[in-house]
Design an enzyme around this catalytic site. Structure first.
Site, PDB file in Angstrom:
ATOM      1  N   CYS A  11      34.157 -38.282   4.748  1.00 59.25           N
ATOM      2  CA  CYS A  11      33.838 -39.690   4.451  1.00 59.25           C
ATOM      3  C   CYS A  11      32.569 -39.485   3.670  1.00 59.25           C
ATOM      4  O   CYS A  11      31.924 -38.580   3.193  1.00 59.25           O
ATOM      5  CB  CYS A  11      34.013 -40.466   5.768  1.00 59.25           C
ATOM      6  SG  CYS A  11      32.596 -40.441   6.703  1.00 59.25           S
ATOM      7  N   CYS A  85      36.189 -41.359   0.578  1.00 61.95           N
ATOM      8  CA  CYS A  85      35.442 -40.659  -0.376  1.00 61.95           C
ATOM      9  C   CYS A  85      35.500 -40.706  -1.742  1.00 61.95           C
ATOM     10  O   CYS A  85      34.902 -40.134  -2.552  1.00 61.95           O
ATOM     11  CB  CYS A  85      34.817 -39.441   0.241  1.00 61.95           C
ATOM     12  SG  CYS A  85      36.312 -38.137   0.201  1.00 61.95           S
ATOM     13  N   CYS A  89      35.755 -36.300  -3.568  1.00 61.47           N
ATOM     14  CA  CYS A  89      36.513 -35.366  -2.580  1.00 61.47           C
ATOM     15  C   CYS A  89      37.068 -34.132  -3.644  1.00 61.47           C
ATOM     16  O   CYS A  89      37.666 -34.491  -4.394  1.00 61.47           O
ATOM     17  CB  CYS A  89      37.650 -36.012  -1.783  1.00 61.47           C
ATOM     18  SG  CYS A  89      36.882 -37.248  -0.471  1.00 61.47           S
TER      19      CYS A  89
END
Length: 135
Positions: A11, A85, A89
């Protein structure tokens, strides 16, 4: 997957959702799964309300520290669970990805964080069953 699969929770701040998810998976899977968590912009500390919510169910996440997401960590993981995210990511071919839409517990009252905690637990139970089935 290797003999001991690895799961990475990602996250933004690695202070709430991903830390609670990692705590649940460590608790429910014991040492059968390698558990990692990271953030694209890690905070200085874990969200104290997330710590309290997890403490209520007997899981202590106070020993964890928000960590920065690295390519090596992602590449070494079998399953990558993202939680808001976005483009930070990384994507690697051959990895199993899931994107969990969860309320960000940052700045939320304990009642809301409890709901997030319980939603995460439900998802972890399903994830664990899926990993065990696919081995």
């Amino acid at each position: 997957m290797t003999d001991k699969p690895s799961v990475l929770f990602v996250c933004v701040h690695n202070a709430g959702r991903s830390q609670m998810a990692a705590g649940w998976l460590r608790h429910l899977a014991s040492d059968t799964i390698e558990v990692r968590s990271a953030g694209s912009e890690p905070a200085d500390q874990i969200n104290p309300v997330a710590v309290e919510a997890m403490r209520e169910v007997g899981i202590d996440i106070t020993g964890q520290t928000p960590a920065r997401l690295t390519w090596d960590t992602a590449r070494a993981s079998d399953v990558i669970i993202t939680m808001g995210c976005g483009d930070a990511c990384p994507v690697f071919p051959g990895k199993r990805y899931e994107d969990w839409k969860l309320t960000d517990p940052a700045g939320q009252p304990l009642d809301v964080v409890r709901q997030v905690r319980d939603d995460i637990r439900h998802r972890i139970v399903e994830l664990l069953a899926s990993i065990r089935t696919n081995r």
